[in-house]
Design an enzyme around this catalytic site. Structure first.
Site, mmCIF file in Angstrom:
data_model
loop_
_atom_site.group_PDB
_atom_site.id
_atom_site.type_symbol
_atom_site.label_atom_id
_atom_site.label_comp_id
_atom_site.label_asym_id
_atom_site.label_seq_id
_atom_site.Cartn_x
_atom_site.Cartn_y
_atom_site.Cartn_z
ATOM 1 N N HIS A 161 -27.181 -39.798 52.839
ATOM 2 C CA HIS A 161 -28.411 -40.062 52.087
ATOM 3 C C HIS A 161 -28.651 -41.561 51.878
ATOM 4 O O HIS A 161 -29.764 -41.959 51.520
ATOM 5 C CB HIS A 161 -28.396 -39.315 50.742
ATOM 6 C CG HIS A 161 -27.454 -39.869 49.723
ATOM 7 N ND1 HIS A 161 -26.188 -39.358 49.514
ATOM 8 C CD2 HIS A 161 -27.572 -40.894 48.841
ATOM 9 C CE1 HIS A 161 -25.601 -40.018 48.541
ATOM 10 N NE2 HIS A 161 -26.416 -40.965 48.118
ATOM 11 N N ASP A 191 -22.759 -35.011 54.087
ATOM 12 C CA ASP A 191 -23.298 -36.245 53.503
ATOM 13 C C ASP A 191 -22.507 -37.472 53.940
ATOM 14 O O ASP A 191 -22.244 -38.385 53.158
ATOM 15 C CB ASP A 191 -23.331 -36.154 51.977
ATOM 16 C CG ASP A 191 -24.197 -37.246 51.349
ATOM 17 O OD1 ASP A 191 -25.158 -37.697 52.017
ATOM 18 O OD2 ASP A 191 -23.907 -37.667 50.216
ATOM 19 N N SER A 275 -22.894 -44.874 45.907
ATOM 20 C CA SER A 275 -22.785 -43.898 46.986
ATOM 21 C C SER A 275 -22.339 -44.555 48.282
ATOM 22 O O SER A 275 -22.910 -45.553 48.720
ATOM 23 C CB SER A 275 -24.126 -43.196 47.201
ATOM 24 O OG SER A 275 -24.431 -42.351 46.130
#
Length: 431
Positions: A161, A191, A275
């Site tokens: 993402h 992911d 992230s």
């Protein structure tokens, strides 16, 4: 008759007495003065002007000595005084102590491998009166970890993402320099993504640890860029709060849970921008890729990281093929629990005591499922001897336990009857 008749007469008598002193009187007065002088000398008195001067000089010296002794105290009480008596004097002592701990050692070892990643996308602008125009602008930022150098390339692992939808990727190095990055591969289900940059300025490469040997309560350190590059290289510490956790993931943002991501739980602060960053152990070894955080006002200290042991096979596959080639059956799915009870009985004719399973809503032509005889509205309840209750159970078995070319056996309910089926899995690219 008064002794003095009036003032004038009295004055005349005084004058006459002063003038008409007898020799005897003068002699008596002289003797009296001599006796007074002798008494004065016996008491230590000075004689004449010299004695008075000496006495005055002694007084001045004594007074000056007293003033000199009192001067330090007076100085501190004078306006604008900066003097000090010593007892009230304060000083600032600065000590240069360099502290080294296991945490600082781990950060020194791993932080140089953590980079910032900027997602640059094409943005269309223009109003009603102006012709639309396009420009490239940063759409978001995250973190990444340099894990390998091969020749003139350095490979970086991050989250899918973070790079999703990017027209261009820009990597910010620890020294602040910028590098244009190239997308190597990405996987929406886990992911994870891999990108590459030039290796010429790479000085540190992360060391993979073993996430399987982590213990609950073990110290871990999150390194990344929370809230963007302004806080580049931030470090937070915590512990492993839990292992073998599963969190629901909505892959296509349709409000339906598509996947259960296997993660490590930690209370080390992980915020947007973290992230793709590193979760390292006290030895500075990479044990996880930080991926998500439950962002609710009532929840604190609940962060998640993809275990490195689960990530390594994905990273290797992405680096090699650019994508994860997973086996497919060629069907569309729906959980039986999402089907109203009326249709479970009237259309699917399911046994009343069976409330879980996966409904086949569509079958792709010439797919493994089609060739094996799978039909629309079949309800899958078992695969390779394992009970299947939800679509997530089915995907986990298919993606984690099976490979392309493997055979798969199933038990399905078809119009109330249990049917055994067998099929050979194929690559989704072949459909």
């Amino acid at each position: 008759m008064s002794y003095f008749q009036d003032d004038d007469k009295n004055n005349d008598l005084l004058k006459n007495d002063e003038i008409q002193k007898s020799p005897l009187q003068e002699r008596l007065e002289q003797e009296e003065r001599e006796m007074q002088e002798k008494r004065y000398k016996k008491k230590g008195g000075g004689g004449g002007k010299g004695g008075y001067f000496f006495t005055g000089l002694i007084g001045v010296i004594i007074g000056a000595l007293l003033v000199w002794l009192m001067m330090p105290g007076l100085v501190n009480q004078m306006p604008g005084s900066t003097g000090s008596t010593g007892k009230n004097e304060t000083t600032i002592n600065q000590v240069a102590t360099e502290v080294t701990t296991d945490v600082t050692k781990a950060v020194d070892k791993a932080s140089g491998a953590v980079v910032g990643i900027t997602n640059i996308q094409e943005v269309t602008s223009g109003g009603f009166w102006n012709a639309p125009s396009t420009s490239d602008k940063p759409a978001g930022s995250g973190s990444g970890v340099i894990y390998k150098v091969q020749g003139d390339k350095a490979f970086i692992v991050t989250n899918n993402h973070v790079i999703e939808g990017a027209k261009q990727l820009e990597v910010t190095m620890p020294d602040g320099s910028k590098e244009v990055a190239k997308l190597v591969g990405h996987d929406v289900w886990t992911d994870l993504a891999v990108i590459s940059i030039s290796s010429k300025d790479v000085k540190t490469v992360a060391t993979f640890g073993n996430s399987d040997v982590l213990k609950q309560g073990e110290t871990v350190i999150a390194i990344g860029n929370p809230l963007g590059l302004e806080f580049y290289g931030s470090v937070t510490t915590g512990v492993v709060s839990g292992k073998d956790r599963s969190v629901p993931v909505d892959i296509n943002n349709d409000g339906t849970i598509d996947w259960q991501q296997e993660v490590l739980q930690t209370d080390a602060a992980i915020n947007p921008g973290n992230s793709g960053g590193a979760l390292v152990n006290i030895a500075g070894e990479l044990v996880g890729i930080n991926s998500m955080k439950i962002a609710e006002s009532s929840v604190e200290g609940l962060g998640f990281s993809i275990p490195i042991n689960s990530a390594i096979p994905i990273i290797e596959e992405l680096e090699k093929n650019g994508e994860m080639k997973r086996p497919t059956m060629g069907i569309s799915l729906m959980d039986l629990t999402d089907v109203p009870a009326f249709y479970q009985q009237q259309t699917l004719k399911m046994p009343k005591d069976l409330t879980t399973g996966v409904v086949v809503t569509d079958v792709v032509a010439n797919s493994p499922a089609s060739k094996a005889g799978v039909q629309q509205y079949d309800v899958i309840v078992e695969m390779d001897g394992k009970k299947i209750e939800t679509a997530i159970d089915l995907r986990k078995h298919l993606y984690n336990d099976k490979k392309i070319g493997d055979k798969l056996t199933m038990k399905v309910y078809r119009q109330g009857k249990l049917v055994d089926l067998s099929l050979t899995l194929t690559n989704s690219d072949s459909l």
